[in-house]
Motif scaffolding. Structure first.
Motif, PDB file in Angstrom:
ATOM      1  N   LYS A 154       0.833  -1.207   0.000  1.00 33.83           N
ATOM      2  CA  LYS A 154       0.000   0.000   0.000  1.00 33.83           C
ATOM      3  C   LYS A 154       0.865   1.254   0.000  1.00 33.83           C
ATOM      4  O   LYS A 154       0.536   2.245  -0.649  1.00 33.83           O
ATOM      5  N   LEU A 155       1.966   1.184   0.727  1.00 31.95           N
ATOM      6  CA  LEU A 155       2.915   2.306   0.753  1.00 31.95           C
ATOM      7  C   LEU A 155       3.396   2.625  -0.667  1.00 31.95           C
ATOM      8  O   LEU A 155       3.446   3.786  -1.086  1.00 31.95           O
ATOM      9  N   SER A 156       3.714   1.559  -1.404  1.00 33.65           N
ATOM     10  CA  SER A 156       4.163   1.730  -2.786  1.00 33.65           C
ATOM     11  C   SER A 156       3.121   2.452  -3.624  1.00 33.65           C
ATOM     12  O   SER A 156       3.442   3.340  -4.411  1.00 33.65           O
ATOM     13  N   THR A 166       3.340   6.169  -5.439  1.00 33.20           N
ATOM     14  CA  THR A 166       3.047   6.373  -6.862  1.00 33.20           C
ATOM     15  C   THR A 166       2.036   7.504  -7.051  1.00 33.20           C
ATOM     16  O   THR A 166       2.164   8.335  -7.953  1.00 33.20           O
ATOM     17  N   THR A 167       1.044   7.519  -6.197  1.00 30.10           N
ATOM     18  CA  THR A 167       0.043   8.602  -6.241  1.00 30.10           C
ATOM     19  C   THR A 167       0.715   9.963  -6.072  1.00 30.10           C
ATOM     20  O   THR A 167       0.413  10.917  -6.794  1.00 30.10           O
ATOM     21  N   ILE A 168       1.646  10.030  -5.133  1.00 33.23           N
ATOM     22  CA  ILE A 168       2.370  11.284  -4.868  1.00 33.23           C
ATOM     23  C   ILE A 168       3.219  11.673  -6.077  1.00 33.23           C
ATOM     24  O   ILE A 168       3.204  12.814  -6.526  1.00 33.23           O
ATOM     25  N   ASP A 191      -3.987  15.652  -0.074  1.00 37.49           N
ATOM     26  CA  ASP A 191      -4.559  15.263   1.224  1.00 37.49           C
ATOM     27  C   ASP A 191      -3.645  14.272   1.939  1.00 37.49           C
ATOM     28  O   ASP A 191      -3.430  14.360   3.141  1.00 37.49           O
ATOM     29  N   ILE A 192      -3.112  13.343   1.140  1.00 36.78           N
ATOM     30  CA  ILE A 192      -2.187  12.360   1.727  1.00 36.78           C
ATOM     31  C   ILE A 192      -0.970  13.085   2.298  1.00 36.78           C
ATOM     32  O   ILE A 192      -0.551  12.839   3.431  1.00 36.78           O
ATOM     33  N   LEU A 193      -0.417  14.006   1.506  1.00 33.37           N
ATOM     34  CA  LEU A 193       0.796  14.711   1.938  1.00 33.37           C
ATOM     35  C   LEU A 193       0.531  15.546   3.186  1.00 33.37           C
ATOM     36  O   LEU A 193       1.352  15.593   4.106  1.00 33.37           O
ATOM     37  N   ARG A 194      -0.603  16.201   3.195  1.00 35.65           N
ATOM     38  CA  ARG A 194      -0.959  16.996   4.366  1.00 35.65           C
ATOM     39  C   ARG A 194      -0.952  16.122   5.614  1.00 35.65           C
ATOM     40  O   ARG A 194      -0.374  16.468   6.632  1.00 35.65           O
ATOM     41  N   LYS A 195      -1.608  14.967   5.499  1.00 37.68           N
ATOM     42  CA  LYS A 195      -1.686  14.060   6.658  1.00 37.68           C
ATOM     43  C   LYS A 195      -0.303  13.542   7.034  1.00 37.68           C
ATOM     44  O   LYS A 195       0.040  13.475   8.211  1.00 37.68           O
ATOM     45  N   SER A 197      11.230  15.206  -2.375  1.00 35.40           N
ATOM     46  CA  SER A 197      11.042  15.755  -1.043  1.00 35.40           C
ATOM     47  C   SER A 197       9.709  15.284  -0.437  1.00 35.40           C
ATOM     48  O   SER A 197       9.613  15.032   0.762  1.00 35.40           O
ATOM     49  N   ASP A 198       8.711  15.135  -1.266  1.00 35.14           N
ATOM     50  CA  ASP A 198       7.412  14.653  -0.785  1.00 35.14           C
ATOM     51  C   ASP A 198       7.459  13.176  -0.423  1.00 35.14           C
ATOM     52  O   ASP A 198       6.821  12.748   0.538  1.00 35.14           O
ATOM     53  N   ILE A 199       8.208  12.406  -1.207  1.00 40.39           N
ATOM     54  CA  ILE A 199       8.311  10.967  -0.916  1.00 40.39           C
ATOM     55  C   ILE A 199       9.011  10.788   0.437  1.00 40.39           C
ATOM     56  O   ILE A 199       8.626   9.921   1.239  1.00 40.39           O
ATOM     57  N   ILE A 200      10.012  11.612   0.699  1.00 43.15           N
ATOM     58  CA  ILE A 200      10.687  11.543   1.996  1.00 43.15           C
ATOM     59  C   ILE A 200       9.679  11.794   3.130  1.00 43.15           C
ATOM     60  O   ILE A 200       9.680  11.100   4.143  1.00 43.15           O
ATOM     61  N   THR A 201       8.807  12.753   2.930  1.00 39.93           N
ATOM     62  CA  THR A 201       7.772  13.040   3.931  1.00 39.93           C
ATOM     63  C   THR A 201       6.892  11.806   4.177  1.00 39.93           C
ATOM     64  O   THR A 201       6.566  11.477   5.323  1.00 39.93           O
ATOM     65  N   VAL A 202       6.532  11.117   3.103  1.00 38.71           N
ATOM     66  CA  VAL A 202       5.690   9.922   3.241  1.00 38.71           C
ATOM     67  C   VAL A 202       6.434   8.824   3.991  1.00 38.71           C
ATOM     68  O   VAL A 202       5.892   8.199   4.923  1.00 38.71           O
ATOM     69  N   LEU A 203       7.702   8.587   3.612  1.00 39.43           N
ATOM     70  CA  LEU A 203       8.496   7.531   4.257  1.00 39.43           C
ATOM     71  C   LEU A 203       8.687   7.856   5.739  1.00 39.43           C
ATOM     72  O   LEU A 203       8.679   6.969   6.604  1.00 39.43           O
ATOM     73  N   ASP A 204       8.865   9.134   6.015  1.00 39.83           N
ATOM     74  CA  ASP A 204       9.022   9.600   7.387  1.00 39.83           C
ATOM     75  C   ASP A 204       7.746   9.303   8.189  1.00 39.83           C
ATOM     76  O   ASP A 204       7.786   8.714   9.279  1.00 39.83           O
ATOM     77  N   ALA A 205       6.622   9.650   7.601  1.00 39.53           N
ATOM     78  CA  ALA A 205       5.338   9.391   8.265  1.00 39.53           C
ATOM     79  C   ALA A 205       5.095   7.897   8.443  1.00 39.53           C
ATOM     80  O   ALA A 205       4.403   7.469   9.378  1.00 39.53           O
TER      81      ALA A 205
END
Lengths: 315, 315
Positions: B13-15, B19-21, B30-34, B124-132
């Motif tokens: 699901k992370l993958s 991809t969406t990002i 919305d995903i990035l905000r969260k 930079s956004d993918i890093i945010t997702v991995l961090d979250a």
């Protein structure tokens, strides 16, 4: 500034002017404005292809043929502005030394990347200057293989895609979008084994995509290092230029070029405005603090800023 | 969307989320905000250096050491989005297969280029997702050598600059600006001849630039393919992280990261606005016609547009 036209004819002064443009030094916009009104006469040829295809040697031979018929030639070599130095670029440039005493040949390298994220404005502006300088041909050669370089050759009148047999991968390894931008295929190093195969492969792919097109994309076999096929290539370049002039294609191409250039200039301007704008000093500090404290997120904040840019009616 | 946190724990699901990002698909903001509100806990390590330095192998060994001590690790490999395919990237990735069954290791490649001119927001956004997603370490490895990649590693907490003896050029061939971003030097393949010389060269350059700095940039010799020196490297990474946490450096780094991210997001938004905005349809056509007829130049016209963007007061 009455002498700008004169200055453009002097290779050393031309070099200095281009440096001014590249570095966005004081007065660069005035120069570009003036050059713009004197541009539009050069034939602009893009030369691209994977590393090892012999693009530099091909460019060099092509200069020779074009000079023989009395045309003046400028070369703009687009270097990927790598953060690590590479040996190849220098070597390629040295080959060009053959023409270092010829006043009708001008060779210049340009990096492709801008400051923040890489809006490539400079290459397109340098072409405008070279055009205003009155060169009959401007050869835009990509040294690297990035999207930047592809974007640049897209803005030329005629695109040569240089391939070689036996590069390991077959032609299908070329990323989608590359085949389509070629106006002329060059199979260089065609004395190597596999060149006929490569020609057939290209023909096959063209047969799938070409129906309905008015221009039959030629495939020219060359051995640039021996000047073989270069005359034929120069003839096809002229044929293609005549073709785009005979219909509205040249206008369409120029419009597209202006459109891309204009959008890039607007973005460059906005980038500067943002850098010097509201995101500075105390206000920026407050904003960044709020991100750190997770009081708000940068996505929403950026959206708000973008919305606050109000675009007034044109005219 | 209550399940986002759960989804981020599921590698598949992370993958899909990433991809969406990457593709800016519906709902990505919305995903990035969260994710943003759940980010800020990972240690983010940048790994850069010239081609052939063995960055991939080093990354792979480093995963091993970090996993042994129980940490979870995500790898983001920044690929230069070349228009011509290269074989190296695939090979590098295959080496990572060692960890394909380990749920605590996630490996992802990302291209660096955006659409028009290449605003690199996605990395930079993918890093945010991995961090979250809660990874203890995020290793950001550059495959290529462009400015894009350097920009990305600048936004990490700790930058490893990987060099090898005998790459042909000496260290002075490294472009200015690269040496300065390194928090830790790694001399990889240090069983090769010349590694002591390379260490001395780095020491010399550091001696010229380091006075006044509180962090003594370590130089670690490794042979990544034999896992030699990797434990020591992981210790230095932790030391550096402790160092930046013990003073305000980590806050400063995060602020810089947010600042860059925010500006990129604003530019990305403006780019979209420009594309969908006044430069479309009839009005654009009129503008382009005026360039073709040389009634006005794109430089002045772009300036006018930029000026017409009025930035309202923040808040």
């Amino acid at each position: 500034m009455i002498s700008l036209q004169e200055d453009l004819k002097d290779i050393r002064k031309l070099s200095r002017i281009i440096t001014t443009i590249e570095n966005r030094q004081k007065g660069y916009k005035d120069i570009l404005r003036k050059c713009f009104y004197h541009s539009g006469k050069s034939k602009i040829i893009g030369i691209t292809g994977p590393p090892g295809a012999g693009k530099s040697t091909l460019t060099s031979s092509l200069i020779g043929v074009l000079r023989e018929e009395g045309s003046s030639v400028a070369v703009l070599a687009i270097d990927p502005s790598s953060s690590f130095s590479g040996g190849a670029i220098l070597g390629d440039r040295i080959r060009m030394l053959d023409y270092s005493l010829d006043e009708k040949v001008y060779i210049r390298s340009a990096a492709t990347r801008g400051a923040m994220g890489g809006l490539c404005v400079a290459a397109s502006d340098i072409i405008t200057v070279l055009d205003a300088a009155g060169f009959d041909y401007i050869l835009v050669e990509t040294v690297g293989v990035g999207q930047d370089e592809i974007d640049v050759v897209k803005e030329t009148d005629t695109v040569l895609l240089v391939l070689v047999p036996g590069l390991g991968d077959d032609i299908q390894a070329l990323k989608a979008g590359i085949m389509e931008i070629a106006d002329i295929f060059v199979v260089n190093k065609s004395d190597r084994e596999g060149s006929d195969n490569l020609v057939r492969e290209i023909e096959y792919i063209l047969s799938l995509t070409e129906h309905g097109k008015k221009w039959n994309t030629p495939i020219i076999k060359t051995v640039a290092s021996k000047n073989e096929g270069i005359k034929e290539l120069s003839i096809q370049i002229k044929k293609h230029f005549d073709f785009i002039c005979s219909n509205s294609l040249i206008l369409q191409k120029r419009k597209e070029r202006f459109s891309l250039k204009f959008k890039r200039l607007v973005l460059e301007g906005l980038e500067t405005k943002i850098k010097n704008g509201p995101l500075k000093g105390e206000e920026e500090e407050k904003l960044l603090e709020s991100f750190i404290k997770k009081e708000q997120d940068p996505y929403t904040a950026a959206e708000e800023i973008v919305e606050s840019f109000i675009l007034e009616e044109l005219q």
